[in-house]
Write a protein that holds these residues in place. Structure first.
Motif, PDB file in Angstrom:
ATOM      1  N   ALA A 272     -29.536   2.710  23.334  1.00 31.51           N
ATOM      2  CA  ALA A 272     -28.301   1.931  23.203  1.00 31.51           C
ATOM      3  C   ALA A 272     -27.433   2.120  24.440  1.00 31.51           C
ATOM      4  O   ALA A 272     -27.361   3.207  25.002  1.00 31.51           O
ATOM      5  CB  ALA A 272     -27.527   2.366  21.960  1.00 31.51           C
ATOM      6  N   SER A 273     -26.765   1.052  24.871  1.00 29.49           N
ATOM      7  CA  SER A 273     -25.864   1.150  26.016  1.00 29.49           C
ATOM      8  C   SER A 273     -24.495   1.663  25.597  1.00 29.49           C
ATOM      9  O   SER A 273     -23.696   2.072  26.434  1.00 29.49           O
ATOM     10  CB  SER A 273     -25.721  -0.207  26.714  1.00 29.49           C
ATOM     11  N   GLY A 274     -24.216   1.649  24.315  1.00 29.35           N
ATOM     12  CA  GLY A 274     -22.961   2.159  23.776  1.00 29.35           C
ATOM     13  C   GLY A 274     -23.081   2.297  22.280  1.00 29.35           C
ATOM     14  O   GLY A 274     -23.921   1.657  21.649  1.00 29.35           O
ATOM     15  N   ALA A 275     -22.253   3.166  21.697  1.00 29.23           N
ATOM     16  CA  ALA A 275     -22.312   3.380  20.253  1.00 29.23           C
ATOM     17  C   ALA A 275     -20.970   3.886  19.746  1.00 29.23           C
ATOM     18  O   ALA A 275     -20.279   4.636  20.429  1.00 29.23           O
ATOM     19  CB  ALA A 275     -23.410   4.377  19.900  1.00 29.23           C
ATOM     20  N   LYS A 276     -20.612   3.454  18.541  1.00 27.87           N
ATOM     21  CA  LYS A 276     -19.350   3.834  17.910  1.00 27.87           C
ATOM     22  C   LYS A 276     -19.604   4.078  16.435  1.00 27.87           C
ATOM     23  O   LYS A 276     -20.338   3.326  15.793  1.00 27.87           O
ATOM     24  CB  LYS A 276     -18.344   2.710  18.082  1.00 27.87           C
ATOM     25  N   ILE A 277     -18.997   5.107  15.903  1.00 25.42           N
ATOM     26  CA  ILE A 277     -19.067   5.375  14.480  1.00 25.42           C
ATOM     27  C   ILE A 277     -18.078   4.452  13.778  1.00 25.42           C
ATOM     28  O   ILE A 277     -16.950   4.277  14.228  1.00 25.42           O
ATOM     29  CB  ILE A 277     -18.713   6.849  14.178  1.00 25.42           C
ATOM     30  N   SER A 278     -18.491   3.874  12.666  1.00 21.15           N
ATOM     31  CA  SER A 278     -17.617   2.997  11.903  1.00 21.15           C
ATOM     32  C   SER A 278     -17.748   3.347  10.427  1.00 21.15           C
ATOM     33  O   SER A 278     -18.827   3.670   9.949  1.00 21.15           O
ATOM     34  CB  SER A 278     -18.020   1.540  12.133  1.00 21.15           C
ATOM     35  N   GLY A 279     -16.652   3.308   9.707  1.00 13.93           N
ATOM     36  CA  GLY A 279     -16.682   3.599   8.284  1.00 13.93           C
ATOM     37  C   GLY A 279     -15.482   4.436   7.893  1.00 13.93           C
ATOM     38  O   GLY A 279     -14.726   4.896   8.734  1.00 13.93           O
ATOM     39  N   ALA A 280     -15.335   4.645   6.607  1.00 10.48           N
ATOM     40  CA  ALA A 280     -14.165   5.352   6.089  1.00 10.48           C
ATOM     41  C   ALA A 280     -14.519   6.716   5.529  1.00 10.48           C
ATOM     42  O   ALA A 280     -13.814   7.259   4.703  1.00 10.48           O
ATOM     43  CB  ALA A 280     -13.483   4.504   5.021  1.00 10.48           C
ATOM     44  N   GLY A 281     -15.621   7.291   5.952  1.00  7.65           N
ATOM     45  CA  GLY A 281     -16.036   8.593   5.442  1.00  7.65           C
ATOM     46  C   GLY A 281     -17.013   8.434   4.302  1.00  7.65           C
ATOM     47  O   GLY A 281     -17.071   7.405   3.639  1.00  7.65           O
TER      48      GLY A 281
ATOM     49  N   LEU B   4     -11.666   7.210  21.885  1.00  6.13           N
ATOM     50  CA  LEU B   4     -10.258   7.131  21.498  1.00  6.13           C
ATOM     51  C   LEU B   4     -10.066   7.500  20.029  1.00  6.13           C
ATOM     52  O   LEU B   4      -9.160   8.261  19.686  1.00  6.13           O
ATOM     53  CB  LEU B   4      -9.708   5.729  21.766  1.00  6.13           C
ATOM     54  N   LYS B   5     -10.923   6.979  19.170  1.00  5.54           N
ATOM     55  CA  LYS B   5     -10.821   7.290  17.738  1.00  5.54           C
ATOM     56  C   LYS B   5     -11.039   8.781  17.498  1.00  5.54           C
ATOM     57  O   LYS B   5     -10.315   9.411  16.732  1.00  5.54           O
ATOM     58  CB  LYS B   5     -11.833   6.467  16.949  1.00  5.54           C
ATOM     59  N   SER B   6     -12.032   9.352  18.173  1.00  5.14           N
ATOM     60  CA  SER B   6     -12.327  10.771  18.005  1.00  5.14           C
ATOM     61  C   SER B   6     -11.192  11.660  18.485  1.00  5.14           C
ATOM     62  O   SER B   6     -11.018  12.775  17.987  1.00  5.14           O
ATOM     63  CB  SER B   6     -13.612  11.136  18.755  1.00  5.14           C
ATOM     64  N   SER B   7     -10.407  11.174  19.448  1.00  2.00           N
ATOM     65  CA  SER B   7      -9.304  11.973  19.985  1.00  2.00           C
ATOM     66  C   SER B   7      -8.096  12.013  19.041  1.00  2.00           C
ATOM     67  O   SER B   7      -7.197  12.832  19.220  1.00  2.00           O
ATOM     68  CB  SER B   7      -8.875  11.443  21.352  1.00  2.00           C
ATOM     69  N   LEU B   8      -8.077  11.156  18.023  1.00  2.50           N
ATOM     70  CA  LEU B   8      -6.942  11.097  17.099  1.00  2.50           C
ATOM     71  C   LEU B   8      -6.870  12.305  16.177  1.00  2.50           C
ATOM     72  O   LEU B   8      -5.796  12.749  15.805  1.00  2.50           O
ATOM     73  CB  LEU B   8      -6.997   9.821  16.261  1.00  2.50           C
ATOM     74  N   SER B   9      -8.044  12.807  15.785  1.00  2.17           N
ATOM     75  CA  SER B   9      -8.083  13.919  14.844  1.00  2.17           C
ATOM     76  C   SER B   9      -9.434  14.606  14.911  1.00  2.17           C
ATOM     77  O   SER B   9     -10.461  13.943  15.080  1.00  2.17           O
ATOM     78  CB  SER B   9      -7.839  13.403  13.422  1.00  2.17           C
ATOM     79  N   LYS B  10      -9.439  15.917  14.728  1.00  2.00           N
ATOM     80  CA  LYS B  10     -10.708  16.649  14.699  1.00  2.00           C
ATOM     81  C   LYS B  10     -11.497  16.318  13.434  1.00  2.00           C
ATOM     82  O   LYS B  10     -12.700  16.577  13.361  1.00  2.00           O
ATOM     83  CB  LYS B  10     -10.458  18.151  14.798  1.00  2.00           C
ATOM     84  N   ASP B  11     -10.862  15.730  12.427  1.00  4.03           N
ATOM     85  CA  ASP B  11     -11.526  15.412  11.161  1.00  4.03           C
ATOM     86  C   ASP B  11     -12.255  14.068  11.187  1.00  4.03           C
ATOM     87  O   ASP B  11     -12.917  13.713  10.214  1.00  4.03           O
ATOM     88  CB  ASP B  11     -10.504  15.403  10.026  1.00  4.03           C
ATOM     89  N   ILE B  12     -12.123  13.308  12.272  1.00  3.67           N
ATOM     90  CA  ILE B  12     -12.774  11.998  12.349  1.00  3.67           C
ATOM     91  C   ILE B  12     -14.277  12.141  12.539  1.00  3.67           C
ATOM     92  O   ILE B  12     -15.047  11.305  12.101  1.00  3.67           O
ATOM     93  CB  ILE B  12     -12.140  11.144  13.469  1.00  3.67           C
ATOM     94  N   SER B  13     -14.694  13.198  13.171  1.00  2.00           N
ATOM     95  CA  SER B  13     -16.105  13.393  13.447  1.00  2.00           C
ATOM     96  C   SER B  13     -16.507  14.825  13.109  1.00  2.00           C
ATOM     97  O   SER B  13     -15.678  15.656  12.773  1.00  2.00           O
ATOM     98  CB  SER B  13     -16.382  13.093  14.930  1.00  2.00           C
TER      99      SER B  13
END
Length: 93
Positions: A41-50, A16-25
Motif C-alpha cells: 500500500a502507498s498509504g494507510a489509515k485506521i478507521s472506525g470507532a473502536g 494527525l489522528k494518532s497524535s490526538l490521544s495515546k488511546d487512539i491506537s
C-alpha cells in the motif's frame, strides 16, 4: 501520481489522528498498519470507532495481487475505486 497523493493523505491523516490521544491506537494496530504498508500500500489509515474497524489503504498497482497478499496474511479485502462518478464499492454478490 494520484495514488501516491492519496496514499500520502491517508498517512498524514493517520498521523494527525494518532497524535490526538495515546488511546487512539495501540501496538497491535500499529503493527497491522505497518504490515499493510509492507504488503504494497502507498498509504494507510485506521478507521472506525473502536472494537473493530478498517484499515483504509491506497495502492498503485494490481489490486488482485494486493488482495492475494492480504488474504495470505489473514486480512479481509474490500475493493473501492475512485472515478469521475465518485466512489463505489465492488463486491461479489
Amino acid at each position: 501520481e494520484i495514488p501516491r497523493v492519496i496514499g500520502e493523505a491517508l498517512n498524514t491523516s493517520h498521523q494527525l489522528k494518532s497524535s490526538l490521544s495515546k488511546d487512539i491506537s495501540n501496538g497491535e494496530i500499529v503493527e497491522l498498519r505497518k504490515k499493510v504498508l509492507n504488503l504494497g500500500a502507498s498509504g494507510a489509515k485506521i478507521s472506525g470507532a473502536g472494537g473493530g474497524g478498517y484499515i483504509l489503504a491506497c495502492l498503485d498497482g494490481d489490486a488482485n495481487e494486493f488482495e492475494e497478499r492480504l488474504k495470505l496474511n489473514n486480512f479481509r479485502f474490500d475493493q473501492v475505486s475512485i472515478s469521475e462518478d465518485g466512489t463505489s464499492v465492488l463486491y461479489d454478490a
